[in-house]
Design a protein around this motif. Structure first.
Motif, PDB file in Angstrom:
ATOM      1  N   ILE A  97       0.831  -1.051  -0.012  1.00 32.45           N
ATOM      2  CA  ILE A  97      -0.037   0.020   0.180  1.00 32.45           C
ATOM      3  C   ILE A  97       0.788   1.250  -0.234  1.00 32.45           C
ATOM      4  CG2 ILE A  97      -1.695   1.283   1.153  1.00 32.45           C
ATOM      5  CD1 ILE A  97      -2.631  -1.536   2.716  1.00 32.45           C
ATOM      6  N   THR A  98       0.842   2.014  -0.741  1.00 31.93           N
ATOM      7  CA  THR A  98       1.496   3.508  -0.793  1.00 31.93           C
ATOM      8  C   THR A  98       0.670   4.647  -0.687  1.00 31.93           C
ATOM      9  OG1 THR A  98       1.102   3.535  -3.658  1.00 31.93           O
ATOM     10  CG2 THR A  98       3.134   2.416  -2.577  1.00 31.93           C
ATOM     11  N   THR A  99       1.379   5.608  -0.302  1.00 28.24           N
ATOM     12  CA  THR A  99       0.519   6.788   0.145  1.00 28.24           C
ATOM     13  C   THR A  99       1.492   8.025  -0.139  1.00 28.24           C
ATOM     14  OG1 THR A  99      -0.828   8.164   1.635  1.00 28.24           O
ATOM     15  CG2 THR A  99       1.061   6.850   2.406  1.00 28.24           C
ATOM     16  N   THR A 100       0.883   9.382  -0.076  1.00 29.76           N
ATOM     17  CA  THR A 100       1.637  10.306  -0.333  1.00 29.76           C
ATOM     18  C   THR A 100       1.899  11.409   0.909  1.00 29.76           C
ATOM     19  OG1 THR A 100       0.049  11.776  -1.159  1.00 29.76           O
ATOM     20  CG2 THR A 100       1.300  10.390  -2.836  1.00 29.76           C
ATOM     21  N   LEU A 101       2.810  12.194   0.787  1.00 28.81           N
ATOM     22  CA  LEU A 101       2.870  12.980   2.262  1.00 28.81           C
ATOM     23  C   LEU A 101       1.501  13.869   2.474  1.00 28.81           C
ATOM     24  CD1 LEU A 101       6.651  14.278   1.789  1.00 28.81           C
ATOM     25  CD2 LEU A 101       5.650  12.941   3.811  1.00 28.81           C
ATOM     26  N   GLU A 102       1.117  14.385   1.070  1.00 27.69           N
ATOM     27  CA  GLU A 102      -0.171  15.312   0.970  1.00 27.69           C
ATOM     28  C   GLU A 102      -1.398  14.398   1.438  1.00 27.69           C
ATOM     29  OE1 GLU A 102       1.894  14.954  -1.683  1.00 27.69           O
ATOM     30  OE2 GLU A 102       2.445  17.006  -2.476  1.00 27.69           O
ATOM     31  N   ALA A 103      -1.508  13.327   1.279  1.00 24.66           N
ATOM     32  CA  ALA A 103      -2.656  12.501   1.401  1.00 24.66           C
ATOM     33  C   ALA A 103      -2.661  12.254   2.933  1.00 24.66           C
ATOM     34  CB  ALA A 103      -2.626  11.066   0.814  1.00 24.66           C
ATOM     35  N   GLU A 104      -1.553  12.122   3.519  1.00 22.76           N
ATOM     36  CA  GLU A 104      -1.486  11.892   5.244  1.00 22.76           C
ATOM     37  C   GLU A 104      -1.318  13.415   5.894  1.00 22.76           C
ATOM     38  OE1 GLU A 104      -1.831   9.029   6.306  1.00 22.76           O
ATOM     39  OE2 GLU A 104      -2.036   8.143   4.223  1.00 22.76           O
ATOM     40  N   HIS A 105      -1.399  14.439   5.251  1.00 24.11           N
ATOM     41  CA  HIS A 105      -1.299  15.750   5.687  1.00 24.11           C
ATOM     42  C   HIS A 105       0.131  15.933   6.507  1.00 24.11           C
ATOM     43  CE1 HIS A 105      -5.251  16.499   4.185  1.00 24.11           C
ATOM     44  NE2 HIS A 105      -5.489  15.421   4.890  1.00 24.11           N
ATOM     45  N   LEU A 106       1.329  15.242   5.957  1.00 25.76           N
ATOM     46  CA  LEU A 106       2.459  15.419   6.660  1.00 25.76           C
ATOM     47  C   LEU A 106       3.407  16.359   6.018  1.00 25.76           C
ATOM     48  CD1 LEU A 106       2.861  11.347   6.990  1.00 25.76           C
ATOM     49  CD2 LEU A 106       2.095  13.016   9.093  1.00 25.76           C
ATOM     50  N   ARG A 107       4.213  16.785   6.925  1.00 24.74           N
ATOM     51  CA  ARG A 107       5.303  17.653   6.342  1.00 24.74           C
ATOM     52  C   ARG A 107       6.675  16.996   6.831  1.00 24.74           C
ATOM     53  NH1 ARG A 107       8.492  20.758   8.921  1.00 24.74           N
ATOM     54  NH2 ARG A 107       9.466  22.644   7.891  1.00 24.74           N
ATOM     55  N   ALA A 108       7.924  16.988   5.983  1.00 22.17           N
ATOM     56  CA  ALA A 108       9.106  16.256   6.391  1.00 22.17           C
ATOM     57  C   ALA A 108      10.218  17.461   5.988  1.00 22.17           C
ATOM     58  CB  ALA A 108       9.310  15.309   5.434  1.00 22.17           C
ATOM     59  N   ASP A 109      11.026  17.304   6.954  1.00 23.24           N
ATOM     60  CA  ASP A 109      12.317  18.171   7.024  1.00 23.24           C
ATOM     61  C   ASP A 109      13.477  17.187   6.331  1.00 23.24           C
ATOM     62  OD1 ASP A 109      11.476  20.437   7.981  1.00 23.24           O
ATOM     63  OD2 ASP A 109      12.041  19.736  10.121  1.00 23.24           O
TER      64      ASP A 109
END
Length: 119
Positions: free
Chosen positions: A26-38
Motif C-alpha cells: 500500500i502506498t500513500t503520499t505526504l499530502e494524503a497523510e497531511h504530513l510535512r518532512a524536513d
C-alpha cells in the motif's frame, strides 16, 4: 539474492534476479497523510527516480540510496529545482557495494548543524 531491486532488469546482471518475488504494498503520499518532512530517506531498490518524480514541492532534505540510478536521480532532482542551494554529496555505500551510492541533497529547509549537517 544479496541484492534486491524493484527493477525488472537488475542493474548488476541476471544472476541477482533469480529470487525476485512480487509483494503487494500500500502506498500513500505526504499530502494524503497531511504530513510535512524536513528529511526524507528514499531506499526503494531501484525505483528512486520514480519516487523523486513524485516528490511534492516541499524541498525537504533528501537521503537517497541509488541502486545504479545515480545520474537519472540527479537529473530528476535538477528538473525539480533541487540543485540551486547546495550541490549533492555522494557517499559510497558503507559496505563498498558498487553502484549503490548514497546521495545527500539539501532542500529549502536546510540542514540542522546538531545533526551533523551544514547550514
Amino acid at each position: 539474492s544479496e541484492q534486491s531491486t524493484l527493477l525488472e532488469d537488475h542493474p548488476f546482471g541476471d544472476e541477482h534476479s533469480a529470487s525476485f518475488k512480487t509483494i503487494p504494498a500500500i502506498t500513500t503520499t505526504l499530502e494524503a497523510e497531511h504530513l510535512r518532512a524536513d528529511w526524507i530517506k528514499i531506499d526503494v531498490e531501484g525505483g528512486e527516480a520514480a519516487v523523486c518524480r513524485g516528490l511534492p514541492d516541499c524541498y525537504a532534505n533528501l537521503l537517497i540510496e541509488c541502486h545504479g540510478t545515480l545520474e537519472e536521480v540527479k537529473d530528476v532532482l535538477r528538473e525539480k529545482g533541487y540543485f540551486g542551494k547546495k550541490l549533492a554529496i555522494v557517499v559510497e555505500h558503507p559496505l563498498g557495494i558498487k553502484g549503490h551510492e548514497w546521495l545527500i541533497v539539501e532542500g529549502l529547509s536546510g540542514w540542522n548543524p546538531e545533526l551533523g549537517g551544514a547550514t
